[in-house]
Design an enzyme around this catalytic site. Structure first.
Site, mmCIF file in Angstrom:
data_model
loop_
_atom_site.group_PDB
_atom_site.id
_atom_site.type_symbol
_atom_site.label_atom_id
_atom_site.label_comp_id
_atom_site.label_asym_id
_atom_site.label_seq_id
_atom_site.Cartn_x
_atom_site.Cartn_y
_atom_site.Cartn_z
ATOM 1 N N GLU A 1 -9.496 0.185 3.330
ATOM 2 C CA GLU A 1 -8.246 0.705 2.783
ATOM 3 C C GLU A 1 -7.058 -0.033 3.410
ATOM 4 O OE1 GLU A 1 -6.424 5.098 1.879
ATOM 5 O OE2 GLU A 1 -7.002 4.710 3.948
ATOM 6 N N LYS B 1 -4.442 5.044 -5.098
ATOM 7 C CA LYS B 1 -4.891 6.315 -4.535
ATOM 8 C C LYS B 1 -4.131 7.450 -5.211
ATOM 9 C CE LYS B 1 -5.809 8.446 -0.014
ATOM 10 N NZ LYS B 1 -5.673 8.251 1.452
ATOM 11 N N CYS C 1 -10.566 6.662 1.191
ATOM 12 C CA CYS C 1 -10.399 7.604 2.286
ATOM 13 C C CYS C 1 -10.650 9.048 1.833
ATOM 14 C CB CYS C 1 -9.003 7.409 2.886
ATOM 15 S SG CYS C 1 -8.758 8.043 4.547
#
Length: 348
Positions: free
Chosen positions: A51, A135, A169
């Site tokens: 990430e 995200k 994540c």
């Protein structure tokens, strides 16, 4: 429901565990190209990066105040070193993917105008973009840095190597987002993580045990392979970020815990030490998906849509939508109508 592409030959993949070229985009591109070449030499056809690998994860959000981050120059420097897709730096990565005939799943801070997003960029072996996802919801203090994605970012892509998807994540702690991916018959999933070294050891939920468990359960629930790259915090990053004793207690060097799991949750390669940098390789045998899903297919035979169902809006959400208005010509009683496009930016 989408049907998976038949896969016959095993697929070799690579996961990155390394410290980024922190806050240095060009050096990060160089490092990424070298890792792509190394993965190709190891026989991989797909490489997955952590990430916000480019230009590194903004750990200052967890260890200091927003004012401190601004005064230290982290905010402006991070924006300047974030990647724009229409840049020469991005073209260098496309060229590397093309040269090595590699599928690349890059983790990045995407800069679009004046806003940053936690991005995952999928490039094909021909150097052409497959997907640019964001995200869906930045986690906790990440919201001081990044904007949000939308339903179009919960997508699985039907490729020659299989059906590929990605999340970042703690998106792996969002049950409905995961289910949206499972329902698209995902076969290969990239679970990108920044590092498990923040607030260690007193915040167990942020550590490797819990978050690797999230990657592992994703593999079992989804009946898919999970490639989970994870970055390392370097001593140089500690020296830059930690200017007081209390910050040294909040962030530590190391934290790399990259893994690759099979559809039954079994690890497919040996781990590296938390402060060790390198690539993890694994060979994916797609027959394992058939075996796993014969037992439990969460959006197939194991589902109960008469009891619970998911509503998903997959449309791209734009701040401005351009449209046409009907205009009457002056003095025309026949109410002749012509349309004009309101699009000052020239956006198609």
């Amino acid at each position: 429901m989408a049907h998976p592409t038949p896969i016959h030959a095993p697929l070799t993949v690579a996961a990155v565990q390394a410290a980024p070229a922190f806050l240095d985009l060009e050096a990060g591109i160089d490092q990424s190209i070298a890792l792509i070449a190394q993965a190709a030499q190891g026989g991989a056809r797909l490489i997955a990066f952590p990430e916000t690998w480019l230009p590194g994860y903004p750990f200052w959000t967890w260890i200091g105040t927003p004012a401190w981050a601004i005064m230290r120059g982290f905010v402006s420097r991070y924006a300047a070193q974030s990647l724009c897709y229409d840049s020469a730096a991005a073209d260098r990565l496309r060229a590397a993917a093309r040269e090595h005939k590699m599928y690349v799943v890059m983790g990045l801070s995407e800069r679009d105008g004046a806003t940053l997003y936690i991005g995952q960029w999928i490039i094909g072996p021909d150097g052409i973009d497959i997907a640019r996802r964001r995200k869906l919801k930045p986690t906790h203090v990440e919201r001081t840095v990044f904007g949000e994605g939308d339903g179009s970012d919960l997508a699985v892509h039907d490729l020659a190597i299989g059906r590929l998807g990605a999340l970042c994540c703690w998106e792996h702690l969002q049950p409905l987002s995961k289910y949206a991916m499972y329902a698209q018959n995902e076969q290969i999933h990239v679970a990108a993580w920044p590092s498990f070294s923040i607030y260690d050891p007193f915040a167990h939920a942020l550590g490797a045990e819990v978050n690797n468990a999230a990657s592992r359960i994703y593999a079992v629930e989804g009946g898919c392979f999970v490639i989970a790259p994870c970055a390392v915090v370097s001593p140089q990053m500690i020296a830059l970020l930690c200017d007081t004793d209390d910050k040294h207690q909040l962030l530590h060097a190391g934290g790399g815990h990259a893994v690759i799991y099979g559809p039954d949750g079994a690890p497919l390669c040996a781990p590296l030490a938390p402060d060790q940098e390198g690539l993890l390789f694994a060979e994916l045998d797609f027959d394992a998906i058939s075996v796993a899903k014969s037992v439990a297919d969460p959006a197939g035979h194991y589902a109960r849509p008469d009891v619970t169902r998911l509503l998903l809006n997959p449309r791209r959400a734009r701040p401005v939508e351009y449209f046409s208005l009907p205009i009457e010509r002056p003095g025309d009683d026949s109410a002749h109508i012509e349309t004009t496009a309101i699009n000052p930016a020239g956006i198609a």
